[in-house]
Design a protein around this motif. Structure first.
Motif, PDB file in Angstrom:
ATOM      1  N   GLU A  95       0.829  -1.212   0.000  1.00 14.14           N
ATOM      2  CA  GLU A  95       0.000   0.000   0.000  1.00 14.14           C
ATOM      3  C   GLU A  95       0.857   1.253   0.000  1.00 14.14           C
ATOM      4  O   GLU A  95       0.464   2.306   0.484  1.00 14.14           O
ATOM      5  CB  GLU A  95      -0.943  -0.027   1.218  1.00 14.14           C
ATOM      6  CG  GLU A  95      -1.933  -1.163   1.121  1.00 14.14           C
ATOM      7  CD  GLU A  95      -2.710  -1.398   2.417  1.00 14.14           C
ATOM      8  OE1 GLU A  95      -2.342  -0.832   3.469  1.00 14.14           O
ATOM      9  OE2 GLU A  95      -3.682  -2.158   2.368  1.00 14.14           O
ATOM     10  N   GLY A  96       2.064   1.098  -0.532  1.00 22.13           N
ATOM     11  CA  GLY A  96       3.011   2.230  -0.534  1.00 22.13           C
ATOM     12  C   GLY A  96       2.811   3.153  -1.728  1.00 22.13           C
ATOM     13  O   GLY A  96       1.759   3.127  -2.370  1.00 22.13           O
ATOM     14  N   PRO A  97       3.839   3.925  -2.036  1.00 20.00           N
ATOM     15  CA  PRO A  97       3.716   4.918  -3.119  1.00 20.00           C
ATOM     16  C   PRO A  97       3.747   4.288  -4.522  1.00 20.00           C
ATOM     17  O   PRO A  97       3.426   4.967  -5.507  1.00 20.00           O
ATOM     18  CB  PRO A  97       4.948   5.804  -2.922  1.00 20.00           C
ATOM     19  CG  PRO A  97       5.941   4.932  -2.226  1.00 20.00           C
ATOM     20  CD  PRO A  97       5.164   3.980  -1.382  1.00 20.00           C
ATOM     21  N   GLY A  98       4.131   2.999  -4.610  1.00 20.03           N
ATOM     22  CA  GLY A  98       4.146   2.336  -5.933  1.00 20.03           C
ATOM     23  C   GLY A  98       5.308   2.779  -6.811  1.00 20.03           C
ATOM     24  O   GLY A  98       6.170   3.558  -6.393  1.00 20.03           O
ATOM     25  N   ILE A  99       5.304   2.254  -8.050  1.00 18.41           N
ATOM     26  CA  ILE A  99       6.381   2.599  -9.006  1.00 18.41           C
ATOM     27  C   ILE A  99       5.746   3.457 -10.103  1.00 18.41           C
ATOM     28  O   ILE A  99       4.837   2.994 -10.791  1.00 18.41           O
ATOM     29  CB  ILE A  99       6.982   1.343  -9.666  1.00 18.41           C
ATOM     30  CG1 ILE A  99       7.313   0.258  -8.640  1.00 18.41           C
ATOM     31  CG2 ILE A  99       8.187   1.682 -10.538  1.00 18.41           C
ATOM     32  CD1 ILE A  99       8.543   0.487  -7.821  1.00 18.41           C
ATOM     33  N   PRO A 100       6.192   4.694 -10.281  1.00 22.68           N
ATOM     34  CA  PRO A 100       5.608   5.532 -11.330  1.00 22.68           C
ATOM     35  C   PRO A 100       5.755   4.866 -12.704  1.00 22.68           C
ATOM     36  O   PRO A 100       6.795   4.266 -12.986  1.00 22.68           O
ATOM     37  CB  PRO A 100       6.440   6.826 -11.284  1.00 22.68           C
ATOM     38  CG  PRO A 100       7.194   6.776  -9.998  1.00 22.68           C
ATOM     39  CD  PRO A 100       7.300   5.352  -9.585  1.00 22.68           C
ATOM     40  N   PRO A 101       4.706   4.969 -13.561  1.00 21.07           N
ATOM     41  CA  PRO A 101       4.729   4.258 -14.865  1.00 21.07           C
ATOM     42  C   PRO A 101       6.007   4.508 -15.664  1.00 21.07           C
ATOM     43  O   PRO A 101       6.548   3.592 -16.271  1.00 21.07           O
ATOM     44  CB  PRO A 101       3.509   4.819 -15.597  1.00 21.07           C
ATOM     45  CG  PRO A 101       2.618   5.318 -14.530  1.00 21.07           C
ATOM     46  CD  PRO A 101       3.470   5.710 -13.367  1.00 21.07           C
ATOM     47  N   GLU A 102       6.513   5.745 -15.656  1.00 21.75           N
ATOM     48  CA  GLU A 102       7.680   6.040 -16.507  1.00 21.75           C
ATOM     49  C   GLU A 102       8.966   5.381 -16.000  1.00 21.75           C
ATOM     50  O   GLU A 102       9.957   5.306 -16.707  1.00 21.75           O
ATOM     51  CB  GLU A 102       7.861   7.563 -16.670  1.00 21.75           C
ATOM     52  CG  GLU A 102       8.230   8.335 -15.426  1.00 21.75           C
ATOM     53  CD  GLU A 102       7.014   8.692 -14.547  1.00 21.75           C
ATOM     54  OE1 GLU A 102       5.908   8.174 -14.821  1.00 21.75           O
ATOM     55  OE2 GLU A 102       7.201   9.448 -13.578  1.00 21.75           O
ATOM     56  N   GLU A 103       8.933   4.877 -14.730  1.00 21.54           N
ATOM     57  CA  GLU A 103      10.159   4.257 -14.204  1.00 21.54           C
ATOM     58  C   GLU A 103      10.072   2.736 -14.199  1.00 21.54           C
ATOM     59  O   GLU A 103      11.027   2.060 -13.849  1.00 21.54           O
ATOM     60  CB  GLU A 103      10.435   4.773 -12.786  1.00 21.54           C
ATOM     61  CG  GLU A 103      10.557   6.288 -12.753  1.00 21.54           C
ATOM     62  CD  GLU A 103      11.445   6.807 -11.643  1.00 21.54           C
ATOM     63  OE1 GLU A 103      12.636   6.464 -11.618  1.00 21.54           O
ATOM     64  OE2 GLU A 103      10.915   7.554 -10.800  1.00 21.54           O
ATOM     65  N   ARG A 104       8.892   2.217 -14.615  1.00 20.55           N
ATOM     66  CA  ARG A 104       8.697   0.764 -14.520  1.00 20.55           C
ATOM     67  C   ARG A 104       9.648  -0.012 -15.418  1.00 20.55           C
ATOM     68  O   ARG A 104      10.095  -1.098 -15.073  1.00 20.55           O
ATOM     69  CB  ARG A 104       7.254   0.401 -14.877  1.00 20.55           C
ATOM     70  CG  ARG A 104       6.338   0.781 -13.752  1.00 20.55           C
ATOM     71  CD  ARG A 104       4.915   0.456 -14.018  1.00 20.55           C
ATOM     72  NE  ARG A 104       4.120   1.126 -13.006  1.00 20.55           N
ATOM     73  CZ  ARG A 104       2.820   1.286 -13.059  1.00 20.55           C
ATOM     74  NH1 ARG A 104       2.154   0.809 -14.089  1.00 20.55           N
ATOM     75  NH2 ARG A 104       2.170   1.904 -12.108  1.00 20.55           N
ATOM     76  N   GLU A 105       9.952   0.593 -16.555  1.00 20.43           N
ATOM     77  CA  GLU A 105      10.788  -0.117 -17.525  1.00 20.43           C
ATOM     78  C   GLU A 105      12.206  -0.346 -16.985  1.00 20.43           C
ATOM     79  O   GLU A 105      12.838  -1.354 -17.260  1.00 20.43           O
ATOM     80  CB  GLU A 105      10.850   0.729 -18.805  1.00 20.43           C
ATOM     81  CG  GLU A 105      11.332  -0.031 -20.004  1.00 20.43           C
ATOM     82  CD  GLU A 105      11.527   0.930 -21.174  1.00 20.43           C
ATOM     83  OE1 GLU A 105      12.455   0.679 -21.945  1.00 20.43           O
ATOM     84  OE2 GLU A 105      10.773   1.920 -21.253  1.00 20.43           O
ATOM     85  N   HIS A 106      12.685   0.614 -16.189  1.00 22.68           N
ATOM     86  CA  HIS A 106      14.091   0.553 -15.775  1.00 22.68           C
ATOM     87  C   HIS A 106      14.314   0.037 -14.365  1.00 22.68           C
ATOM     88  O   HIS A 106      15.443  -0.187 -13.974  1.00 22.68           O
ATOM     89  CB  HIS A 106      14.722   1.944 -15.875  1.00 22.68           C
ATOM     90  CG  HIS A 106      14.687   2.470 -17.265  1.00 22.68           C
ATOM     91  ND1 HIS A 106      15.380   1.875 -18.286  1.00 22.68           N
ATOM     92  CD2 HIS A 106      14.016   3.498 -17.804  1.00 22.68           C
ATOM     93  CE1 HIS A 106      15.141   2.533 -19.403  1.00 22.68           C
ATOM     94  NE2 HIS A 106      14.309   3.528 -19.140  1.00 22.68           N
TER      95      HIS A 106
END
Ligand code: ADP
Length: 592
Positions: free
Chosen positions: A517-528
């Motif tokens: 339930e944290g801040p998650g991974i922003p979509p633009e950083e998921r690839e890297h």
């Protein structure tokens, strides 16, 4: 080409000269035998023909231009007409008077040499001379002027003129077609030869910078241009840059670039097809440039890397110089130039990729060496600290605190060095999987048990749910993967939250999910986020991370033939691991 036409015209003139010798011989040898004629005048006529025929032969031999030869031919033809007219008059005293029979011969040669003008001039002049002489004969010698006979001869002249003119016109047309064909054939042969040379250059010349200039040189023998240029669109600088230029007028200094999106170069790129501009000054797309002399221009867009980003141009200083044939050949040459640019691009890419791979390898080697060097002293330090910790009662309060801190840091360092070594080993493909069938709930149970204390410390709840069949995996390695995901969830999500770990069978895959339930991974950083040494910007200051955990997890999952990714789960991070489902063999069931 010009020589061929000149030689042919000279041949015709020489043939006519031979006929003229015959005419002179007729006059000199047979003339005196005719009754009632003045032999002196007949000789004069014969000698005159000999003389101007000689003069014509000499002039024909000396003339080097088509125009000069046409002058000679005109003069000698006028001589022929006048000589025949004179002969008609001289022989008019002969009762059987036959010189007019030569009329059709002269009319025919007129058609040969000057077309309709020649035939009609000869027919009119000789017809008139014939008529006048017939009239004169009637008056001077009493040979009767018979209108039907006169009309008949004049008709023969006229018909000869018409017929020969018609035949000659066809012949001329045929000759023009033949000339055109030969010219086109010669051009094709020259084109083929030039293209063969250019293709050989592309295939054999190793130095990339030499290829295009040499290709341009090779085609210059056929495509007569003043300047050939290869422009390339430089998006960063906002201009078309000159990549290569071959110019006849070296003194001409043109700016080596043009503004992007404007002018004929931009038009060729936009239209993505070759363009022939007969006169740039009459083309609305043309952007005038200081010192520009080009008028006729050909532009061919070049596709490099699948996109039209360069343009090949040819120019000449006069308008209307290039033909559609030139445009076609330019297209073929542009293909070779594009091929060269493409080769250069691929070569540069390959070199870059190789350099990057080499750099990566060196980095891994360096890491492996450094971590090895660190591990031994670290073990000693950790051992010494543990020993000190056990003797805590003999230490002062301050010393105990310091030892505690040192121990925690030594543990963190040990973990980091362990991860570095692990990455190095994975990189060298040293890891062997030791697979077995592991019940899914047991695997998840083990992971949660190992992280219970850590989660408790942050008042987080670990929730586990599994409906999946057993997994065919390396147990220790899978625990490592899931352990990394769970410990990340604990570390990067807020205190007091819930972390859900689930496993389920979907089609032919088992899906394992770790959701927080944290801040998650922003979509633009998921690839890297799965790359080595990558930490999210916001977490760079969170201590204890190397940015290697997810990279190791990814490699291990892929070794199992599976995938790892981040799913959009609204709030919080949701990491998903898929492992191919292997049905448990019957005997394994029996044992299990
Ligand atoms: P480390 O945790 O050692 O930094 P990882 O490779 O395990 O390295 O993770 C890389 C980065 O991904 C972390 O630094 C963090 O920024 C981010 N990250 C990983 N898991 C989570 C998560 N559950 N929630 C938010 N961010 C995460």
């Amino acid at each position: 080409m010009a020589d061929r036409v000149l030689l042919e015209a000279q041949r015709v003139e020489r043939a006519i000269c031979r006929v003229r010798w015959g005419a002179a011989a007729l006059s000199l040898l047979l003339g005196p035998l005719f009754p009632n004629l003045s032999p002196a005048l007949v000789y004069v006529l014969g000698l005159w023909v000999v003389l101007y025929n000689l003069a014509t032969l000499v002039a024909v031999g000396r003339t080097r231009t088509r125009k000069g030869l046409a002058g000679v031919a005109r003069a000698s033809f006028a001589g022929d007409i006048l000589s025949l007219a004179a002969a008609m008059f001289l022989f008019s005293a002969d009762p059987l008077w036959t010189t007019y029979l030569l009329g059709p011969l002269v009319i025919t040669t007129g058609a040969f040499r000057f077309g309709t003008t020649g035939t009609s001039a000869a027919a009119v002049v000789l017809g008139s001379a014939y008529m006048l002489t017939a009239f004169y004969r009637d008056r001077a010698f009493g040979f009767p002027f018979v209108p039907e006979r006169i009309l008949f001869t004049l008709s023969v002249y006229g018909l000869t003129a018409l017929l020969v003119d018609r035949v000659m016109r066809d012949a001329r047309q045929l000759r023009a077609e033949r000339e055109g064909l030969i010219t086109r054939l010669e051009r094709r042969v020259a084109e083929d030869a030039a293209l063969a040379v250019a293709t050989r250059v592309v295939a054999t010349v190793a130095a990339p910078d030499e290829v295009i200039p040499r290709v341009l040189h090779a085609i210059r023998t056929v495509l007569r241009f003043d300047r050939a240029t290869v422009f390339v669109a430089d998006e960063e600088r906002g201009e078309y840059r000159v990549l290569h230029r071959l110019a006849a007028d070296d003194d001409l200094v043109l700016p080596p670039q043009a503004p992007l999106g404007r002018g004929l170069v931009a038009a060729a790129l936009d239209e993505d097809r070759p363009i022939l501009v007969p006169n740039v000054l009459e083309d609305a797309r043309y952007e005038p440039r200081e010192g520009e002399r080009a008028r006729s221009v050909i532009l061919v867009p070049l596709r490099v890397g699948g996109r039209p980003i360069a343009v090949f141009t040819l120019s000449r200083a006069l308008p209307d110089e290039f033909t559609p044939e030139d445009l076609r050949l330019s297209g073929a040459v542009a293909g070779l130039v594009a091929q060269t640019l493409e080769n250069q691009r691929l070569f540069a890419e390959a070199s870059e990729a190789q350099a990057l791979r080499e750099l990566d390898r060196l980095k891994d080697e360096f890491l492996a060496a450094v971590s090895h060097e660190l591990r031994t002293p670290l073990t000693v330090v950790a051992g010494a600290l543990e020993l000190l910790g056990r003797q805590g009662h003999t230490l002062t309060e301050q010393a105990r605190t310091l030892v505690g801190q040192a121990e925690r840091h030594a543990q963190r360092l040990t973990r980091s060095v362990g991860e570095l070594l692990e990455v190095a080993q994975l990189q060298e493909a040293k890891v062997q999987l030791d697979r077995e069938f592991v019940p899914c709930d047991a695997l998840l149970g083990e992971v949660t048990a190992a992280h219970e204390a850590l989660a408790d410390a942050r008042r987080q709840r670990l929730e586990v749910r599994s409906t999946a069949p057993p997994l065919y995996v390396d147990r220790r390695r899978m625990l490592q993967v899931l352990g990394n995901l769970v410990s990340n969830a604990i570390r990067y999500s807020p205190e007091g939250g819930t972390i859900r770990i689930t496993a389920a069978l979907r089609d032919v895959q088992v899906e394992l999910e770790v959701r927080d339930e944290g801040p998650g991974i922003p979509p633009e950083e998921r690839e890297h986020v799965f790359d080595k040494f990558v930490r999210l910007r916001r977490d760079r200051d969170v201590p204890g991370g190397t940015g290697l955990g997810l990279a190791i997890a990814k490699t291990l999952v892929e070794l199992h033939g599976g995938t790892i990714g981040v799913r959009d789960a609204g709030a919080g991070a949701c990491f998903v691991v898929t492992i191919p489902h292997e049905p448990v063999p019957a005997e394994a069931h029996a044992i299990g």
